[in-house]
Scaffold this motif. Structure first.
Motif, short mmCIF file in Angstrom:
data_model
loop_
_atom_site.label_atom_id
_atom_site.label_comp_id
_atom_site.label_asym_id
_atom_site.label_seq_id
_atom_site.Cartn_x
_atom_site.Cartn_y
_atom_site.Cartn_z
N GLN A 31 17.65 1.83 -6.94
CA GLN A 31 17.86 1.48 -8.34
C GLN A 31 17.47 2.65 -9.25
O GLN A 31 18.17 2.94 -10.23
CB GLN A 31 17.04 0.23 -8.68
N ASN A 210 8.02 -12.42 -16.88
CA ASN A 210 9.20 -12.59 -16.02
C ASN A 210 9.94 -13.90 -16.23
O ASN A 210 11.00 -14.10 -15.65
CB ASN A 210 8.79 -12.50 -14.54
N PHE A 212 12.28 -16.94 -17.10
CA PHE A 212 13.70 -16.85 -17.44
C PHE A 212 14.26 -18.13 -18.07
O PHE A 212 14.91 -18.09 -19.11
CB PHE A 212 14.49 -16.48 -16.19
N PRO A 228 14.12 -10.29 -19.55
CA PRO A 228 14.92 -10.83 -18.45
C PRO A 228 16.25 -11.44 -18.92
O PRO A 228 17.29 -11.19 -18.32
CB PRO A 228 14.02 -11.91 -17.83
N ILE A 231 18.74 -8.68 -19.92
CA ILE A 231 19.40 -8.03 -18.78
C ILE A 231 20.46 -8.95 -18.17
O ILE A 231 21.56 -8.51 -17.83
CB ILE A 231 18.37 -7.61 -17.70
N TRP A 242 26.81 -1.24 -14.57
CA TRP A 242 25.79 -1.02 -13.54
C TRP A 242 24.71 -0.04 -13.97
O TRP A 242 23.53 -0.24 -13.71
CB TRP A 242 26.43 -0.51 -12.24
N MET A 245 22.35 -1.61 -16.41
CA MET A 245 21.55 -2.62 -15.73
C MET A 245 20.47 -1.97 -14.86
O MET A 245 19.33 -2.44 -14.81
CB MET A 245 22.44 -3.54 -14.89
N SER A 249 16.53 -2.39 -15.57
CA SER A 249 15.64 -3.02 -14.59
C SER A 249 14.54 -2.07 -14.15
O SER A 249 13.44 -2.51 -13.83
CB SER A 249 16.43 -3.57 -13.39
N VAL A 252 11.82 -2.35 -16.96
CA VAL A 252 10.95 -3.54 -16.94
C VAL A 252 10.06 -3.60 -15.72
O VAL A 252 9.02 -4.25 -15.74
CB VAL A 252 11.70 -4.90 -16.98
N THR A 253 10.48 -2.97 -14.63
CA THR A 253 9.73 -3.09 -13.38
C THR A 253 8.57 -2.10 -13.31
O THR A 253 7.50 -2.44 -12.83
CB THR A 253 10.67 -2.90 -12.18
N SER B 117 10.55 -9.00 -11.93
CA SER B 117 11.30 -10.12 -12.50
C SER B 117 12.46 -10.51 -11.58
O SER B 117 13.15 -9.64 -11.04
CB SER B 117 11.80 -9.70 -13.88
N VAL B 119 15.20 -11.64 -12.36
CA VAL B 119 16.47 -11.15 -12.91
C VAL B 119 16.69 -9.70 -12.49
O VAL B 119 17.78 -9.33 -12.04
CB VAL B 119 16.48 -11.28 -14.45
N ALA B 120 15.64 -8.86 -12.59
CA ALA B 120 15.76 -7.47 -12.17
C ALA B 120 16.12 -7.38 -10.69
O ALA B 120 16.99 -6.61 -10.29
CB ALA B 120 14.47 -6.72 -12.48
N VAL B 123 19.76 -8.20 -10.16
CA VAL B 123 20.62 -7.10 -10.59
C VAL B 123 20.63 -5.99 -9.53
O VAL B 123 21.68 -5.44 -9.19
CB VAL B 123 20.13 -6.57 -11.96
N ASP B 230 16.93 -18.80 -11.42
CA ASP B 230 17.18 -17.47 -11.98
C ASP B 230 18.24 -16.70 -11.19
O ASP B 230 19.23 -16.22 -11.75
CB ASP B 230 15.90 -16.63 -12.00
#
Lengths: 278, 293
Positions: A31, A210, A212, A228, A231, A242, A245, A249, A252-253, B117, B119-120, B123, B230
């Protein structure tokens, strides 16, 4: 001869360990690589592993073309307020559960357990109607309320465990000196359990950061979305962005990974407190 | 002395008051309201048109093919994810608990996906497993034609399951690990003196003493798995597709309440899920109580 065999199985063991580790870490690495590829590299078939040069277009796109900083701000406000409320309410409750003697304690403990099992979806509809009537949809408080309620059980389990470990003599001497329960709680128990409070705070923050379902339902205005949900809403009508995204991600991670790396011992002890000693 | 006890009771409940109030107002209150909604034809867009319909919502649900499909998807998901994740988590914990170098790193690495997350994670996996993505590219080098994973009726649900296992196995590993470290070393030493080999030690010491931890993990993971939402939402963009292959109970309830605005029906479905979760928890507790006695 025997020693040789041990070595071979030892090596096989390490290969297994590393293989499993790769499976766990690879998606993250991929990623990160994806997020710094150029448009052409991103869509190339077969996929290109390592981009030729670092390309920050997708980060630019996420932060400048999209209001990603607003999403982060929303998430941060909601998660940190949840953390404060949850730790506050939970430490009062945990003090009573860990240190005081009174009837009905077991009923309260089963209530805590029941809440921790409670499926959020069962109350999404009624809470939505409630929030709509009191005009709390698309506000921070509208999310902070359910998040606090749902993080309370874990926070109470943790804090009760930590509060129990503080020696009773300290509290007794304060009581003899005429301190009220509130004073002993504020001056002795809470400060001494600071590491436990901190662990609980991190865990509450992560779960609120996190979340949702509630965020998706309650905060539908773009400017009030949390990360979340934002995204999840990236995909447009036709093509999936992509690169955006991937960049989002990663953004946020990374903070959570850093938190885990720094505080791993504490987080892990907090996580296991409820399971082992509870 | 008596006065002091009364004081302690009063103070105890005062300390508990914020918790009790928040649970009563924001959990039990809404739950009771949801129970009433489940017997009505209700939409939040036109609340004045709400009608009492008795058991109609529940009876309709029993004949609703999409709801049945959602129930069976959720059951398949829960059984698959829980079994694999509990076994895998234990194996990983045993590895992390052995005397290997870099133990801390190993432990942290496994834990990272669990704080990411959902969601992450979804993805990330969508990109890895897209039709012309990396996974299919690697498979094609071995002459395997990979499926379209998340877009395939057959593979969409297993793909979500795999993703869920990947992202939560770390939690269970960490809890097992704490349980393993609580087992007194003397037990293993004594068994070794008696000539027990590694397998015998595992079956007669580790496993029995780990039982409460296994039970805890089982309860937590089943409850979590039954509420899967989710990943299914992100992967199918909310519609549970392809052909309801990724329709889970919670996704179904969400769509009924907030896309079709049929909150009465959604509340009835939510109550069924609530009862299933409560029933399973009570059954598990009963079994566990028998074992500890």
């Amino acid at each position: 001869m025997k020693k040789n065999r041990v070595n071979i199985s030892g090596i096989l063991f390490y290969i297994l360990v590393i293989a499993v580790m790769l499976i766990i870490l690879f998606p993250f690495i991929w990623q990160i690589l994806t997020s710094i590829k150029s448009e052409r590299e991103l869509w190339s078939i077969p996929p290109i592993w390592i981009p030729k040069k670092i390309n920050l277009d997708y980060y630019y796109s996420v932060f400048i073309k999209r209001p990603f900083l607003t999403y982060i701000k929303n998430s941060f406000i909601v998660a940190s307020s949840t953390t404060v409320f949850s730790v506050l309410v939970a430490s009062f409750a945990s003090y009573a559960l860990a240190r005081l003697h009174f009837k009905g304690k077991n009923i309260i403990l089963s209530l805590v357990l029941a809440v921790s099992m409670f499926p959020g979806i069962a109350i999404v509809s009624p809470l939505y109607i409630f929030m709509m009537n009191v005009h709390l949809l698309n506000t921070y408080i509208g999310l902070i309320i359910p998040y606090t309620t749902f993080t309370l059980p874990l926070a109470i389990w943790n804090l009760t465990t930590f509060f129990r470990e503080i020696p009773f003599e300290l509290e007794e001497s304060a009581r003899v000196d005429g301190a009220t329960y509130m004073q002993t709680f504020m001056r002795i128990i809470f400060p001494l359990a600071a590491p436990g409070v901190f662990t609980t705070a991190i865990l509450s923050f992560i779960s609120a950061w996190n979340e949702f379902l509630f965020a998706l339902v309650f905060n539908t205005k773009d400017m009030m979305r949390t990360v979340p949900v934002a995204i999840a809403m990236f995909p447009g009508e036709h093509e999936l962005p992509w690169g955006d995204m991937a960049a989002a991600s990663v953004v946020v991670t990374i903070p959570l990974i850093i938190i885990v790396l720094i505080f791993q011992r504490r987080i892990i002890s907090g996580l296991t407190a409820g399971a082992i000693k509870g | 002395m008596r006065k002091r006890y009364i004081l302690e009771v009063i103070d105890g409940y005062l300390f508990l008051l914020p918790f009790i109030i928040s649970v009563a107002v924001f959990l039990i209150g809404p739950l009771i309201y949801a129970f009433f909604l489940s017997f009505q034809n209700f939409s939040f867009l036109t609340p004045q048109k709400a009608q009492w319909v008795g058991l109609k919502n529940y009876l309709d649900l029993l004949h609703d093919p999409v709801f049945i499909k959602a129930l069976s998807n959720t059951a398949i998901y829960a059984v698959g994810v829980v079994v694999i994740e509990l076994i895998l988590g234990l194996i990983l914990a045993l590895i992390a608990n052995s005397n290997i170098r870099g133990k801390t790193f190993f432990r942290v690495a496994y834990y990272i996906p669990t704080v990411t997350s959902t969601v992450a994670v979804s993805v990330i996996f969508l990109y890895l497993f897209k039709a012309d993505g990396l996974v299919n590219n690697i498979l094609s080098r071995f002459g395997i034609q990979g499926p379209v994973w998340f877009n395939s009726v057959r593979f969409a649900l297993p793909s979500i399951m795999m993703m869920a296992i990947w992202s939560s196995v770390g939690t269970y590993m960490v809890i097992y690990l704490a349980g393993l470290q609580d087992i007194p070393v003397e037990l293993y030493e004594a068994a070794e003196v008696d000539g027990a080999n590694e397998y015998q030690r595992f079956w007669s010491i580790t496993l029995p003493l780990l039982r409460p931890v296994i039970f805890f993990n089982l309860v937590v993971s089943i409850i979590g798995a039954l509420q899967v939402f989710d990943q299914a939402y992100v992967v199918s963009r909310g519609n549970g597709g392809p052909l309801n292959a990724t329709m889970t109970v919670v996704l179904y309830i969400y769509n009924k309440a907030f896309s079709e605005f049929d909150m009465g029906y959604a509340s009835a479905a939510a109550f069924i899920l609530f009862i299933i979760i409560m029933a399973l928890t009570i059954i598990q507790r009963m079994i566990f109580k028998d074992e500890t006695n």
